[in-house]
Write a protein that holds these residues in place. Structure first.
Motif, PDB file in Angstrom:
ATOM      1  N   GLY A  58      35.678  47.058  38.744  1.00 26.66           N
ATOM      2  CA  GLY A  58      34.516  46.137  38.432  1.00 26.66           C
ATOM      3  C   GLY A  58      35.343  44.518  37.996  1.00 26.66           C
ATOM      4  N   ILE A  59      36.444  44.486  38.718  1.00 23.04           N
ATOM      5  CA  ILE A  59      37.309  43.143  38.769  1.00 23.04           C
ATOM      6  C   ILE A  59      36.158  42.030  39.097  1.00 23.04           C
ATOM      7  CG2 ILE A  59      39.495  42.192  39.100  1.00 23.04           C
ATOM      8  CD1 ILE A  59      40.485  45.177  39.496  1.00 23.04           C
ATOM      9  N   GLU A  60      36.085  41.275  38.423  1.00 21.13           N
ATOM     10  CA  GLU A  60      35.325  39.495  38.434  1.00 21.13           C
ATOM     11  C   GLU A  60      36.505  39.103  39.418  1.00 21.13           C
ATOM     12  OE1 GLU A  60      32.699  37.584  36.465  1.00 21.13           O
ATOM     13  OE2 GLU A  60      33.311  39.640  34.177  1.00 21.13           O
ATOM     14  N   ASP A  61      36.047  38.342  40.023  1.00 21.65           N
ATOM     15  CA  ASP A  61      36.639  37.115  41.260  1.00 21.65           C
ATOM     16  C   ASP A  61      36.819  35.936  40.306  1.00 21.65           C
ATOM     17  OD1 ASP A  61      37.781  35.601  43.605  1.00 21.65           O
ATOM     18  OD2 ASP A  61      35.489  34.366  43.656  1.00 21.65           O
TER      19      ASP A  61
ATOM     20  N   ALA B   4      39.984  37.700  33.192  1.00 18.61           N
ATOM     21  CA  ALA B   4      39.923  37.670  34.733  1.00 18.61           C
ATOM     22  C   ALA B   4      41.081  37.864  34.767  1.00 18.61           C
ATOM     23  CB  ALA B   4      39.008  37.121  34.642  1.00 18.61           C
ATOM     24  N   VAL B   5      41.921  36.671  34.737  1.00 22.26           N
ATOM     25  CA  VAL B   5      43.311  35.878  35.015  1.00 22.26           C
ATOM     26  C   VAL B   5      43.796  37.473  35.147  1.00 22.26           C
ATOM     27  CG1 VAL B   5      45.163  35.020  34.778  1.00 22.26           C
ATOM     28  CG2 VAL B   5      42.811  34.356  34.484  1.00 22.26           C
TER      29      VAL B   5
ATOM     30  N   GLY C 168      40.392  44.113  50.301  1.00 17.13           N
ATOM     31  CA  GLY C 168      40.427  44.119  48.723  1.00 17.13           C
ATOM     32  C   GLY C 168      39.472  43.924  47.838  1.00 17.13           C
ATOM     33  N   GLY C 169      39.027  42.949  48.875  1.00 16.94           N
ATOM     34  CA  GLY C 169      38.269  41.981  47.613  1.00 16.94           C
ATOM     35  C   GLY C 169      36.282  43.612  47.149  1.00 16.94           C
TER      36      GLY C 169
ATOM     37  N   PHE D 186      46.338  41.608  39.553  1.00 14.60           N
ATOM     38  CA  PHE D 186      47.036  42.392  39.602  1.00 14.60           C
ATOM     39  C   PHE D 186      46.048  42.997  41.096  1.00 14.60           C
ATOM     40  CE2 PHE D 186      44.133  46.968  39.909  1.00 14.60           C
ATOM     41  CZ  PHE D 186      45.760  47.810  39.400  1.00 14.60           C
ATOM     42  N   SER D 187      44.279  42.721  41.114  1.00 12.26           N
ATOM     43  CA  SER D 187      44.237  42.747  42.285  1.00 12.26           C
ATOM     44  C   SER D 187      44.235  42.164  43.466  1.00 12.26           C
ATOM     45  CB  SER D 187      42.852  41.991  41.790  1.00 12.26           C
ATOM     46  OG  SER D 187      41.558  41.982  43.567  1.00 12.26           O
ATOM     47  N   GLU D 188      45.163  40.998  43.230  1.00 17.39           N
ATOM     48  CA  GLU D 188      45.694  40.112  44.430  1.00 17.39           C
ATOM     49  C   GLU D 188      47.365  40.312  45.156  1.00 17.39           C
ATOM     50  OE1 GLU D 188      44.535  37.691  46.118  1.00 17.39           O
ATOM     51  OE2 GLU D 188      43.077  37.490  45.157  1.00 17.39           O
ATOM     52  N   GLY D 189      48.021  41.567  43.815  1.00 15.24           N
ATOM     53  CA  GLY D 189      48.777  41.589  44.480  1.00 15.24           C
ATOM     54  C   GLY D 189      48.664  42.847  44.818  1.00 15.24           C
TER      55      GLY D 189
END
Length: 67
Positions: free
Chosen positions: A32-35, A56-57, A24-25, A62-65
């Protein structure tokens, strides 16, 4: 006390979770999604990070879900 089978299942589950998180990371990085954690840690010192915090939040959610 855990049986050998329970211990093996716990280790396998932990390893699988790590692989999924890493994948996922990797995908988030390619998109281009920052941590978010890194961004929040640097937001106090970096004006650019502060400006992009809300974005970023949302991207992090989105990234986590999704990923």
């Amino acid at each position: 006390m855990l049986t050998l089978e329970q211990t093996a299942l716990a280790a396998t589950t932990g390893a699988a979770t790590g692989v999924i998180s890493r994948l996922g990371g990797f995908i988030a990085g390619k998109l281009g999604i920052e941590d978010v954690d890194t961004l929040v840690a640097g937001a106090a010192a970096d004006p650019k990070a502060r400006k992009n915090l809300v974005r970023a939040v949302v991207e992090g959610a989105f990234s986590e879900g999704i990923l």
